[in-house]
Enzyme design. Structure first.
Site, PDB file in Angstrom:
ATOM      1  N   ASP A 111      44.855  36.719  36.366  1.00 37.96           N
ATOM      2  CA  ASP A 111      44.374  37.857  37.154  1.00 37.96           C
ATOM      3  C   ASP A 111      45.472  38.896  37.423  1.00 37.96           C
ATOM      4  O   ASP A 111      46.610  38.543  37.732  1.00 37.96           O
ATOM      5  CB  ASP A 111      43.836  37.363  38.505  1.00 37.96           C
ATOM      6  CG  ASP A 111      42.599  36.491  38.355  1.00 37.96           C
ATOM      7  OD1 ASP A 111      42.442  35.849  37.306  1.00 37.96           O
ATOM      8  OD2 ASP A 111      41.788  36.454  39.310  1.00 37.96           O
TER       9      ASP A 111
ATOM     10  N   HIS B 127      44.303  42.210  39.082  1.00 37.09           N
ATOM     11  CA  HIS B 127      43.720  42.767  40.305  1.00 37.09           C
ATOM     12  C   HIS B 127      44.361  44.065  40.779  1.00 37.09           C
ATOM     13  O   HIS B 127      44.670  44.234  41.964  1.00 37.09           O
ATOM     14  CB  HIS B 127      43.745  41.731  41.429  1.00 37.09           C
ATOM     15  CG  HIS B 127      42.627  40.729  41.310  1.00 37.09           C
ATOM     16  ND1 HIS B 127      41.303  41.098  41.277  1.00 37.09           N
ATOM     17  CD2 HIS B 127      42.643  39.380  41.205  1.00 37.09           C
ATOM     18  CE1 HIS B 127      40.556  40.015  41.153  1.00 37.09           C
ATOM     19  NE2 HIS B 127      41.335  38.962  41.092  1.00 37.09           N
TER      20      HIS B 127
ATOM     21  N   ASP C  76      39.816  39.938  35.242  1.00 39.19           N
ATOM     22  CA  ASP C  76      40.127  40.356  36.613  1.00 39.19           C
ATOM     23  C   ASP C  76      41.290  41.357  36.635  1.00 39.19           C
ATOM     24  O   ASP C  76      42.305  41.172  37.296  1.00 39.19           O
ATOM     25  CB  ASP C  76      40.387  39.158  37.532  1.00 39.19           C
ATOM     26  CG  ASP C  76      39.088  38.549  38.042  1.00 39.19           C
ATOM     27  OD1 ASP C  76      38.016  38.887  37.492  1.00 39.19           O
ATOM     28  OD2 ASP C  76      39.131  37.757  39.003  1.00 39.19           O
TER      29      ASP C  76
ATOM     30  N   ASN D 147      35.269  37.739  36.289  1.00 32.34           N
ATOM     31  CA  ASN D 147      34.089  37.941  37.143  1.00 32.34           C
ATOM     32  C   ASN D 147      34.147  39.261  37.907  1.00 32.34           C
ATOM     33  O   ASN D 147      33.126  39.752  38.377  1.00 32.34           O
ATOM     34  CB  ASN D 147      33.921  36.772  38.123  1.00 32.34           C
ATOM     35  CG  ASN D 147      35.102  36.608  39.052  1.00 32.34           C
ATOM     36  OD1 ASN D 147      36.246  36.649  38.628  1.00 32.34           O
ATOM     37  ND2 ASN D 147      34.832  36.447  40.333  1.00 32.34           N
ATOM     38  N   HIS D 148      35.334  39.850  38.011  1.00 25.16           N
ATOM     39  CA  HIS D 148      35.414  41.153  38.685  1.00 25.16           C
ATOM     40  C   HIS D 148      35.086  42.319  37.760  1.00 25.16           C
ATOM     41  O   HIS D 148      34.927  43.444  38.230  1.00 25.16           O
ATOM     42  CB  HIS D 148      36.787  41.347  39.330  1.00 25.16           C
ATOM     43  CG  HIS D 148      36.902  40.677  40.656  1.00 25.16           C
ATOM     44  ND1 HIS D 148      36.746  41.353  41.850  1.00 25.16           N
ATOM     45  CD2 HIS D 148      37.097  39.392  40.988  1.00 25.16           C
ATOM     46  CE1 HIS D 148      36.873  40.504  42.856  1.00 25.16           C
ATOM     47  NE2 HIS D 148      37.090  39.305  42.365  1.00 25.16           N
TER      48      HIS D 148
ATOM     49  N   HIS E  25      37.928  33.053  31.602  1.00 22.50           N
ATOM     50  CA  HIS E  25      38.368  33.460  32.928  1.00 22.50           C
ATOM     51  C   HIS E  25      38.167  32.359  33.967  1.00 22.50           C
ATOM     52  O   HIS E  25      39.060  32.024  34.728  1.00 22.50           O
ATOM     53  CB  HIS E  25      37.643  34.724  33.390  1.00 22.50           C
ATOM     54  CG  HIS E  25      38.062  35.134  34.775  1.00 22.50           C
ATOM     55  ND1 HIS E  25      39.302  35.660  35.030  1.00 22.50           N
ATOM     56  CD2 HIS E  25      37.430  35.027  35.971  1.00 22.50           C
ATOM     57  CE1 HIS E  25      39.410  35.885  36.334  1.00 22.50           C
ATOM     58  NE2 HIS E  25      38.302  35.507  36.919  1.00 22.50           N
TER      59      HIS E  25
END
Lengths: 434, 388
Positions: free
Chosen positions: A51, A53, A79, A111-112, A254
């Site tokens: 990730d 982010h 992500d 998932n983001h 992921h």
């Protein structure tokens, strides 16, 4: 200098590119991604990242520690956006690099990378703030729908070529490893100094070790760096002796596995070009987590499932893969191997949300040069013809692959936040209960 | 009361700017003799503004449906910033856990007159929420905060028909609510907002007769519950301790049952805790007692030392979510928003705790708190017995 190179330069300075350029970039990216299968084939050597982010400055630190594109071959496990304050710059930079060097960087979906999640967790608001409209968010979401769901890394080496000879703590050098030991795991800090090394062969360990209940333990970094104990990395502990240096295939997703997916081919059959659904195989791949349970369990996240060691062992055997690399879960030490090194979580957002105090890691898998560059194609294709050589091997070997890939983890901390002019950027405010 | 429904805004402004500031300067004098230093009044302002954070978090949790609180909007100015789901869940757990403790206190011997004293209450809506759920004619509620915060609160109460109505519902029609000219205090036989710096109460060497002068309508005979939600932690440890001692001995006589609920951050020494301290420090916020009361066991020891000998219990917010929130309620709350990162939630939630302790009294209802609270599930020390 091409427009694309200019855009890369501008994004590297953490400055957004104009909306029409985003639109064009996203169009090109989609054209490229549509050609990729749901499971992208990637050759080692490759550096696997978790990730990001929107922590742009930490992404720059990642490139500093891991090497720049295209010198280093990267695989990002999703992500890219949300939570951090520079989701836009981070994602667009990765996308530019993808368009510019399509064979040197692989992006899979997290998932983001979803319309629904980005409206709650920040990316939508960020686009609105930076462009005054949701157009850029929409372009990006269209790209999200085309991102692959996984990647299969082949051609890995079982043993690592030492990356460095400098030990972070020189006193620990002698106690760690004999000259001739094969290195299974090497952990380096951001200065390319060795924090720890684990040999492949371990005379004390018994062949039964794999059957023991493994500790969910994490990397030894946060503890005492000089500790040479097992430290929960789950080093395989097999005796050496074989000449084969093929570390087997590594599946990258992921989140994790799905009760609806027992072979990698079933991932290949999904229709991925859509918003992440609330349930089903595609949702699970992006949302599930490994856990110390038997079989499958309900996920406290409200999407995906929990899956235990037995599930992973069975899946890896059936698909002839040696390791699952996944992201999705914050790990304070940057990475965490579980289930006797059959699965690893890689987390690449240091001091997550500017609040968690964790370190980050990337995972380097080396290239197996011992076979003249020939990569057996059987990996991950359980049912397909794989040539006489490996068929023979399959017959005489136990069902499970004995050797995993050598794993080099580079651990790094949060980068100081500075603007392109070297001025400290506005300090992000983390939320607390006051 | 009717005439007070249309506040004179000029009066309020004068009250805040004029007398309010004067008081702060006065406190500065007291401060210099204490063990805190630096620019006392600007540090105080920062602490006072932490209430804006709390109010914003409350509004976010209310708007999304975590909490039912029709009074929250009355005490919140400006637009609501939606907080991340883990913040909303944290606000939910904090609020409902303290509600559960307060409710048990009120429900035990319900006819017994009782008293609640809330430190640094700020824009807290708890009293109104209690009134909306039950007729508490024999409850006296006190809020103590800086004048800058109390004047905002009093003005908000006067502005809102709902809060006024709720207050009137509990009082006899004849009874008068007194609001000071400066608009920073409110007094009645049931609800009192005291514009008082807690440190003054601790430093106070006045004799007991002056207690009700400082805190009008304070009962020295009713079983009393003290609340500190992220309040004492901003004070130097000696001052925070002195305030508890003052209430446990001088303000509420030792023969009276007394309980205390503390909600505040813990575990400052791990990476999350260290980042928390440094992040808040850049905002000028210093969690002064955090090092001293750094773990569940230390919080319990603190309660014991402060005179709450009857029992001491504590649990972090992660535990409270897991153990105190019913399964169907968990399902409802989880369904409001998707929580993307469970590890982050646990990390955050393990850094806040609720600690509660009590002493028994000597007369009727002596073991009121014992009955109310001792059956509640609390967390073991094991996880943080070492020096966190």
């Amino acid at each position: 200098m091409s427009d694309l190179d200019k855009a890369i330069e501008q994004l590297r300075a953490c400055r957004p590119i104009p909306e029409p350029q985003v639109r064009e970039l996203c169009y090109k990216a989609r054209e490229l991604l549509i050609e990729e299968g749901n499971v992208v084939g990637v050759d080692a050597p490759v550096t696997i990242c978790g990730d990001i982010h929107g922590q742009f400055h930490d992404l720059m630190e990642l490139f500093r520690v891991g090497g720049d594109v295209p010198d280093t071959n990267y695989l990002f496990m999703g992500d890219f956006v949300d939570r951090g304050f520079y989701s836009l710059e981070s994602f667009l930079l990765l996308l530019c690099l993808k368009v510019r060097y399509p064979d040197r960087i692989t992006l899979i979906r997290g998932n983001h990378e979803s319309r629904q999640i980005t409206t709650v967790y920040g990316f939508y608001d960020e686009c609105l703030r930076k462009y005054g409209s949701a157009n850029v968010w929409r372009y990006c979401c269209e790209v999200f729908d085309y991102l692959a769901l996984g990647a299969l890394v082949t051609g890995t080496a079982t043993n690592l070529e030492p990356a460095s000879t400098v030990f972070a703590d020189p006193a620990s050098q002698n106690s760690m490893l004999g000259e001739n030991d094969d290195i299974e795991i090497e952990i380096l800090n951001s200065n390319n100094e060795i924090i720890n090394r684990f040999p492949r062969s371990s005379p004390q360990s018994t062949p039964n070790m794999k059957d023991e209940k493994s500790e969910p333990g994490s990397s030894p970094i946060a503890e005492t760096p000089t500790n040479t104990g097992p430290a929960g990395t789950g080093a395989s502990g097999h005796s050496s002796g074989t000449r084969n240096n093929d570390g087997g295939a590594v599946l990258c997703v992921h989140g994790g596995l799905s009760p609806l997916i027992d072979t990698i081919d079933k991932i290949r059959l999904l229709d991925r070009k859509q918003e992440v659904p609330h349930e089903g195989a595609m949702c699970d791949l992006l949302w599930s987590d490994p856990d110390e349970i038997d079989g499958w369990g309900l996920s406290p996240r409200g999407a995906g499932f929990l899956f235990g060691a037995d599930i992973v062992k069975c899946f890896n055997q059936k698909n002839d893969i040696s390791l699952i690399a996944r992201a999705h879960q914050l790990v304070m030490e940057g990475f965490k191997e579980m289930f006797d090194s059959r699965i690893v979580t890689v987390w690449s957002a240091p001091n997550y949300c500017y609040r968690c105090g964790n370190v980050a890691a990337i995972l380097e898998l080396g290239e197996d040069g011992s076979n003249g560059g020939f990569i057996p194609r059987s990996n991950g294709d359980a049912g397909r013809s794989s040539g006489p050589q490996s068929s023979l091997k399959e017959l005489e070997q136990p069902r499970e692959r004995e050797w995993g890939p050598g794993r080099r983890y580079r651990v790094f901390e949060s980068a100081p936040q500075t603007t392109s002019r070297g001025m400290p950027a506005k300090k992000p405010v983390a939320d607390y209960f006051l | 009361m009717a005439s007070q429904q249309i506040p004179n805004l000029n009066t309020l402004l004068r009250g805040r700017g004029g007398r309010g500031r004067g008081r702060q300067r006065g406190r500065g004098g007291t401060a210099s003799s204490g063990d805190y230093h630096g620019s006392a009044s600007s540090a105080d302002t920062i602490v006072q503004r932490t209430d804006d954070d709390a109010a914003g978090s409350r509004m976010s949790a209310v708007e999304i449906g975590y909490l039912h609180d029709p009074f929250a909007p009355a005490f919140f100015e400006g637009g609501v910033t939606r907080r991340f789901p883990i913040m909303n869940r944290g606000t939910y757990v904090r609020t409902t856990a303290i509600d559960a403790l307060v409710d048990r206190f009120l429900d035990t011997h319900p006819s017994q007159p009782k008293q609640i004293i809330s430190f640094g209450a700020g824009s807290d809506t708890r009293y109104f929420r209690i009134l909306s759920r039950r007729a508490m004619k024999n409850l006296v509620y006190h809020e103590i905060d800086f004048p800058s915060n109390t004047s905002k609160k009093v003005a908000a109460i006067r502005r809102s028909p709902l809060t006024l109505q709720t207050l009137q519902s509990v009082r006899g029609t004849e009874e008068e609510v007194k609001i000071s000219v400066s608009g920073d205090s409110l007094h009645s036989s049931t609800y009192n907002i005291h514009p008082v710096d807690l440190r003054v109460l601790a430093d106070n060497t006045d004799n007991a007769e002056s207690v009700t002068e400082r805190l009008p309508h304070l009962s020295q005979t009713s079983p009393t519950l003290l609340l500190s939600e992220c309040c004492l932690i901003y004070l130097p440890p000696a001052a925070a301790d002195a305030i508890l001692t003052a209430f446990a001995n001088r303000f509420i006589p030792p023969a009276i049952p007394l309980g205390l609920i503390i909600y505040e951050p813990i575990r400052p020494n791990d990476p999350f805790g260290q980042v928390m301290i440094s992040n808040l420090a850049t905002r000028g916020i210093h969690l002064q007692t955090l090092k001293k009361y750094s773990s569940l066991s230390r919080q319990k020891q603190r309660l014991r030392t402060a005179g709450f000998q009857g029992g001491q219990m504590a649990a972090d917010v992660d535990y409270l979510w897991e153990q105190w929130v019913h399964e169907n309620e968990k399902e409802r709350v989880s369904g409001l928003e998707m929580l993307d990162e469970m590890e982050e939630w646990r990390l955050l939630a393990q850094h806040y705790c609720v600690a509660w302790g009590w002493r028994n009294g000597e007369h009727n209802d002596a073991s009121l708190f014992q009955e109310a609270w001792s059956a509640l599930q609390a967390q073991d020390n094991e996880q943080d017995d070492e020096d966190m």
